[in-house]
Scaffold this motif. Structure first.
Motif, PDB file in Angstrom:
ATOM      1  N   GLN A  25       0.829  -1.207   0.000  1.00 29.47           N
ATOM      2  CA  GLN A  25       0.000   0.000   0.000  1.00 29.47           C
ATOM      3  C   GLN A  25       0.867   1.261   0.000  1.00 29.47           C
ATOM      4  O   GLN A  25       0.565   2.226  -0.688  1.00 29.47           O
ATOM      5  CB  GLN A  25      -0.934   0.007   1.204  1.00 29.47           C
ATOM      6  N   VAL A  26       1.933   1.226   0.782  1.00 32.81           N
ATOM      7  CA  VAL A  26       2.850   2.379   0.826  1.00 32.81           C
ATOM      8  C   VAL A  26       3.483   2.585  -0.541  1.00 32.81           C
ATOM      9  O   VAL A  26       3.547   3.713  -1.048  1.00 32.81           O
ATOM     10  CB  VAL A  26       3.919   2.185   1.922  1.00 32.81           C
ATOM     11  N   LEU A  27       3.923   1.510  -1.169  1.00 34.99           N
ATOM     12  CA  LEU A  27       4.523   1.603  -2.500  1.00 34.99           C
ATOM     13  C   LEU A  27       3.495   2.073  -3.539  1.00 34.99           C
ATOM     14  O   LEU A  27       3.797   2.922  -4.381  1.00 34.99           O
ATOM     15  CB  LEU A  27       5.108   0.253  -2.906  1.00 34.99           C
ATOM     16  N   ALA A  28       2.291   1.550  -3.468  1.00 33.35           N
ATOM     17  CA  ALA A  28       1.250   1.941  -4.424  1.00 33.35           C
ATOM     18  C   ALA A  28       0.902   3.414  -4.302  1.00 33.35           C
ATOM     19  O   ALA A  28       0.679   4.098  -5.306  1.00 33.35           O
ATOM     20  CB  ALA A  28      -0.003   1.089  -4.211  1.00 33.35           C
ATOM     21  N   ASN A  29       0.860   3.927  -3.093  1.00 29.92           N
ATOM     22  CA  ASN A  29       0.483   5.325  -2.874  1.00 29.92           C
ATOM     23  C   ASN A  29       1.658   6.292  -2.934  1.00 29.92           C
ATOM     24  O   ASN A  29       1.469   7.464  -3.247  1.00 29.92           O
ATOM     25  CB  ASN A  29      -0.235   5.469  -1.528  1.00 29.92           C
ATOM     26  N   GLY A  30       2.850   5.828  -2.621  1.00 34.76           N
ATOM     27  CA  GLY A  30       3.996   6.733  -2.557  1.00 34.76           C
ATOM     28  C   GLY A  30       5.120   6.432  -3.519  1.00 34.76           C
ATOM     29  O   GLY A  30       6.100   7.174  -3.577  1.00 34.76           O
ATOM     30  N   GLY A  31       5.006   5.381  -4.297  1.00 33.16           N
ATOM     31  CA  GLY A  31       6.093   4.970  -5.180  1.00 33.16           C
ATOM     32  C   GLY A  31       6.432   5.983  -6.260  1.00 33.16           C
ATOM     33  O   GLY A  31       7.609   6.270  -6.512  1.00 33.16           O
ATOM     34  N   ILE A  32       5.424   6.545  -6.903  1.00 27.97           N
ATOM     35  CA  ILE A  32       5.687   7.518  -7.961  1.00 27.97           C
ATOM     36  C   ILE A  32       6.284   8.790  -7.366  1.00 27.97           C
ATOM     37  O   ILE A  32       7.233   9.356  -7.907  1.00 27.97           O
ATOM     38  CB  ILE A  32       4.416   7.803  -8.782  1.00 27.97           C
ATOM     39  N   PHE A  33       5.749   9.226  -6.235  1.00 29.84           N
ATOM     40  CA  PHE A  33       6.320  10.386  -5.552  1.00 29.84           C
ATOM     41  C   PHE A  33       7.784  10.122  -5.190  1.00 29.84           C
ATOM     42  O   PHE A  33       8.660  10.950  -5.436  1.00 29.84           O
ATOM     43  CB  PHE A  33       5.525  10.722  -4.289  1.00 29.84           C
ATOM     44  N   GLY A  34       8.064   8.943  -4.633  1.00 25.61           N
ATOM     45  CA  GLY A  34       9.430   8.593  -4.243  1.00 25.61           C
ATOM     46  C   GLY A  34      10.379   8.547  -5.425  1.00 25.61           C
ATOM     47  O   GLY A  34      11.514   9.030  -5.349  1.00 25.61           O
ATOM     48  N   ALA A  35       9.916   7.980  -6.552  1.00 21.50           N
ATOM     49  CA  ALA A  35      10.753   7.920  -7.754  1.00 21.50           C
ATOM     50  C   ALA A  35      11.036   9.320  -8.288  1.00 21.50           C
ATOM     51  O   ALA A  35      12.168   9.628  -8.679  1.00 21.50           O
ATOM     52  CB  ALA A  35      10.075   7.062  -8.823  1.00 21.50           C
ATOM     53  N   ALA A  36      10.017  10.188  -8.282  1.00 23.87           N
ATOM     54  CA  ALA A  36      10.215  11.560  -8.744  1.00 23.87           C
ATOM     55  C   ALA A  36      11.152  12.321  -7.812  1.00 23.87           C
ATOM     56  O   ALA A  36      11.991  13.104  -8.274  1.00 23.87           O
ATOM     57  CB  ALA A  36       8.871  12.275  -8.858  1.00 23.87           C
ATOM     58  N   ALA A  37      11.027  12.091  -6.520  1.00 20.73           N
ATOM     59  CA  ALA A  37      11.926  12.747  -5.552  1.00 20.73           C
ATOM     60  C   ALA A  37      13.366  12.317  -5.791  1.00 20.73           C
ATOM     61  O   ALA A  37      14.283  13.150  -5.790  1.00 20.73           O
ATOM     62  CB  ALA A  37      11.494  12.424  -4.130  1.00 20.73           C
ATOM     63  N   ALA A  38      13.579  11.027  -6.019  1.00 25.16           N
ATOM     64  CA  ALA A  38      14.930  10.535  -6.286  1.00 25.16           C
ATOM     65  C   ALA A  38      15.465  11.114  -7.592  1.00 25.16           C
ATOM     66  O   ALA A  38      16.630  11.530  -7.675  1.00 25.16           O
ATOM     67  CB  ALA A  38      14.924   9.010  -6.345  1.00 25.16           C
ATOM     68  N   ALA A  39      14.624  11.172  -8.617  1.00 21.93           N
ATOM     69  CA  ALA A  39      15.056  11.717  -9.911  1.00 21.93           C
ATOM     70  C   ALA A  39      15.393  13.202  -9.800  1.00 21.93           C
ATOM     71  O   ALA A  39      16.314  13.687 -10.465  1.00 21.93           O
ATOM     72  CB  ALA A  39      13.980  11.496 -10.958  1.00 21.93           C
ATOM     73  N   ILE A  41      16.825  14.672  -7.467  1.00 20.61           N
ATOM     74  CA  ILE A  41      18.145  14.839  -6.847  1.00 20.61           C
ATOM     75  C   ILE A  41      19.235  14.878  -7.914  1.00 20.61           C
ATOM     76  O   ILE A  41      20.205  15.618  -7.796  1.00 20.61           O
ATOM     77  CB  ILE A  41      18.417  13.708  -5.827  1.00 20.61           C
ATOM     78  N   VAL A  42      19.055  14.093  -8.966  1.00 24.13           N
ATOM     79  CA  VAL A  42      20.076  14.013 -10.006  1.00 24.13           C
ATOM     80  C   VAL A  42      19.768  14.848 -11.243  1.00 24.13           C
ATOM     81  O   VAL A  42      20.612  15.007 -12.110  1.00 24.13           O
ATOM     82  CB  VAL A  42      20.329  12.541 -10.423  1.00 24.13           C
ATOM     83  N   SER A  43      18.556  15.387 -11.323  1.00 19.32           N
ATOM     84  CA  SER A  43      18.172  16.204 -12.477  1.00 19.32           C
ATOM     85  C   SER A  43      17.544  17.509 -11.994  1.00 19.32           C
ATOM     86  O   SER A  43      16.767  17.506 -11.051  1.00 19.32           O
ATOM     87  CB  SER A  43      17.169  15.443 -13.347  1.00 19.32           C
ATOM     88  N   THR A  44      17.843  18.581 -12.660  1.00 14.53           N
ATOM     89  CA  THR A  44      17.277  19.869 -12.274  1.00 14.53           C
ATOM     90  C   THR A  44      15.976  20.178 -13.013  1.00 14.53           C
ATOM     91  O   THR A  44      15.416  21.258 -12.842  1.00 14.53           O
ATOM     92  CB  THR A  44      18.297  21.002 -12.561  1.00 14.53           C
ATOM     93  N   SER A  45      15.471  19.262 -13.802  1.00 18.08           N
ATOM     94  CA  SER A  45      14.242  19.487 -14.552  1.00 18.08           C
ATOM     95  C   SER A  45      13.066  19.694 -13.608  1.00 18.08           C
ATOM     96  O   SER A  45      12.843  18.892 -12.693  1.00 18.08           O
ATOM     97  CB  SER A  45      13.951  18.295 -15.464  1.00 18.08           C
ATOM     98  N   PRO A  46      12.273  20.755 -13.821  1.00 20.54           N
ATOM     99  CA  PRO A  46      11.095  20.985 -12.982  1.00 20.54           C
ATOM    100  C   PRO A  46       9.998  19.943 -13.206  1.00 20.54           C
ATOM    101  O   PRO A  46       9.056  19.858 -12.420  1.00 20.54           O
ATOM    102  CB  PRO A  46      10.636  22.387 -13.399  1.00 20.54           C
ATOM    103  N   SER A  47      10.141  19.144 -14.234  1.00 20.84           N
ATOM    104  CA  SER A  47       9.151  18.099 -14.506  1.00 20.84           C
ATOM    105  C   SER A  47       9.047  17.122 -13.346  1.00 20.84           C
ATOM    106  O   SER A  47       7.958  16.636 -13.029  1.00 20.84           O
ATOM    107  CB  SER A  47       9.500  17.336 -15.782  1.00 20.84           C
TER     108      SER A  47
END
Length: 196
Positions: A25-39, A41-47
């Motif tokens: 449930q945590v992964l389903a609800n927060g996985g996309i947010f977590g992946a975007a947060a990690a990305a 860190i390494v990319s300055t794109s506002p996307s």
């Protein structure tokens, strides 16, 4: 948690998962947010900010709608047919739950600038509401559903709380609430990105 006993009494016969969230449930609800947060860190794109905060707004809107709607919404109606459905039924909506959905999306949109997640208020709020709306539509149409032949109750449980095996009554086998929540987050992320 506020109203936990009352909520459990209302939804335990329908929902597969009740109580504290599990890892899926945590992964389903927060996985996309977590992946975007990690990305981000390494990319300055506002996307990445728009994707992440849109996904979080959608998960929040859906969660607030479910919690408040279950406790205060009375008997919800199917978002598709308009017929009354038992509390906890996927795709069931109420005025209280819908208001809570909007409030949850707006809450994330207000907090986003304070935490340096850069996306416009309207994009975040729209992503949140759109994601929660899609969650309800998918829950009512394609999420797997069961019916207990022993007691006649609709449920999301392959083995009903009464102990009897339930039969598949609709939806896509294997597309459970966690899968629908991933799609909810994805829609919120994409709407926020497109509107940013």
């Amino acid at each position: 948690m506020i109203g936990a006993r009352r909520k459990a009494r209302l939804v335990d016969a329908i929902l597969v998962k009740t109580g504290p969230r599990d890892a899926w449930q945590v992964l389903a609800n927060g996985g996309i947010f977590g992946a975007a947060a990690a990305a981000s860190i390494v990319s300055t794109s506002p996307s990445w900010s728009a994707l992440g905060i849109g996904a979080l707004a959608a998960s929040t809107a859906d969660t607030w709608a479910t919690e408040v709607g279950t406790l205060l919404g009375g008997e919800p109606r199917s978002i598709v047919s308009g017929e009354r459905v038992p509390p906890g039924t996927s795709g069931g909506i109420s005025v209280a739950g819908s208001a809570a959905s909007l409030a949850g999306a707006a809450f994330i949109a207000v907090l986003a600038p304070l935490t340096a997640w850069d996306a416009p208020f309207h994009a975040i709020a729209a992503g949140g509401v759109a994601g929660a709306l899609v969650d309800s539509l998918l829950g009512a149409t394609v999420q797997e559903r069961y019916r207990c032949d022993a007691c006649g109750a609709p449920t999301e449980q392959p083995v009903h709380r009464c102990g009897e095996r339930a039969r598949h009554a609709g939806g896509i086998r294997g597309l459970d609430n966690d899968g629908v929540n991933v799609l909810c987050s994805l829609v919120g992320a994409l709407v926020a990105l497109v509107m940013s």
